[in-house]
Scaffold this motif. Structure first.
Motif, short mmCIF file in Angstrom:
data_model
loop_
_atom_site.label_atom_id
_atom_site.label_comp_id
_atom_site.label_asym_id
_atom_site.label_seq_id
_atom_site.Cartn_x
_atom_site.Cartn_y
_atom_site.Cartn_z
N GLU A 28 0.80 -1.22 0.00
CA GLU A 28 0.00 0.00 0.00
C GLU A 28 0.83 1.27 0.00
N GLY A 29 2.14 1.16 0.22
CA GLY A 29 2.99 2.35 0.20
C GLY A 29 3.71 2.63 1.50
N SER A 30 3.25 2.05 2.60
CA SER A 30 3.91 2.25 3.89
C SER A 30 5.15 1.37 3.97
N ALA A 31 6.07 1.76 4.85
CA ALA A 31 7.27 0.95 5.04
C ALA A 31 6.91 -0.43 5.56
N GLN A 32 5.92 -0.49 6.45
CA GLN A 32 5.50 -1.79 7.00
C GLN A 32 4.98 -2.71 5.91
N ALA A 33 4.18 -2.16 5.01
CA ALA A 33 3.63 -2.97 3.93
C ALA A 33 4.73 -3.46 2.99
N GLU A 34 5.71 -2.60 2.72
CA GLU A 34 6.83 -2.99 1.86
C GLU A 34 7.60 -4.14 2.49
N HIS A 35 7.88 -4.05 3.78
CA HIS A 35 8.62 -5.11 4.46
C HIS A 35 7.80 -6.40 4.51
N CYS A 36 6.51 -6.28 4.78
CA CYS A 36 5.66 -7.46 4.82
C CYS A 36 5.60 -8.15 3.45
N ALA A 37 5.49 -7.37 2.39
CA ALA A 37 5.44 -7.93 1.04
C ALA A 37 6.72 -8.69 0.73
N ARG A 38 7.84 -8.23 1.26
CA ARG A 38 9.13 -8.87 0.99
C ARG A 38 9.30 -10.14 1.82
N PHE A 39 8.94 -10.08 3.10
CA PHE A 39 9.28 -11.18 4.00
C PHE A 39 8.16 -12.20 4.21
N TYR A 40 6.91 -11.84 3.94
CA TYR A 40 5.82 -12.78 4.16
C TYR A 40 6.00 -14.08 3.37
#
Length: 202
Positions: A28-40
């Motif tokens: 969605e654009g947040s840092a948390q979403a970026e990290h989740c997309a990478r590590f999930y």
């Protein structure tokens, strides 16, 4: 049932992060979403590979390949999405039967193959399951802690992130133990069979 976003938010909550994500595909654009997309997906696939989960275990007939089998009699294509190979069995063998000898390799083009001396072979394997509605509740709990251990460094950073990652891994090990126990308890009870001639002998 928990969604990918629910599991990501569970992991963030384990870290004490008050932010929540609404989408990771795309982020969605947040840092948390970026990290989740990478590590999930990394955490999910790693957890699937760690244990023969009932919801992820599949059996399929193997497709013969024309690839040279070297010192093996037969070569078969590895099923797409297999994250852990459990056993190679004859087509009519029960799933609980002892595996036949096999070897997993790759061809010179990178295609994954399974080598064995068994004709008409089937494979019992753990599949990459992306549908979170198939996950058991305890698997979700373990995945949340494992994902949190991956997210701790990028989100908290420094010594705080390193310490939190270790704490999350400890919690993950406890949750993983519970999930494995529950998974084992779902096995079918095997009935002991006594041959008629033994019964006749008393």
């Amino acid at each position: 049932m928990a969604s990918e976003v629910d599991i990501c938010n569970l992991a963030l909550a384990h870290l004490g992060d008050e932010a929540t994500v609404a989408s990771i595909e795309p982020p969605e654009g947040s840092a948390q979403a970026e990290h989740c997309a990478r590590f999930y997906p990394i955490a999910r696939d790693a957890l699937l590979e760690m244990h023969p989960w009932k919801f992820a275990t599949r059996r399929a007939m193997l497709a013969p390949q024309v690839t040279a089998a070297w010192n093996w009699a037969y070569a078969y294509a590895e099923p797409a999405g297999a994250v852990r190979l459990l056993s190679v069995l004859a087509a009519d063998a029960p799933a609980q039967a002892e595996t036949q000898p096999f070897e997993a390799q790759a061809t010179d083009t990178g295609a994954a193959i399974i080598l064995t001396n068994l004709p008409s072979a089937s494979l019992l394997y753990v599949s990459r399951i992306t549908d979170t509605t198939k996950f058991s509740p305890l698997f979700v709990d373990a995945l949340g802690w494992l994902l949190a251990s991956h997210l701790a460094g990028p989100i908290l950073k420094g010594e705080a992130g390193s310490a939190m990652a270790k704490d999350c891994l400890r919690q993950f090990m406890l949750s993983m133990s519970n999930a494995k126990t529950s998974n084992a308890n779902q096995q079918m009870v095997r009935q002991e069979h006594t041959a008629p001639w033994i019964v006749a002998r008393g």
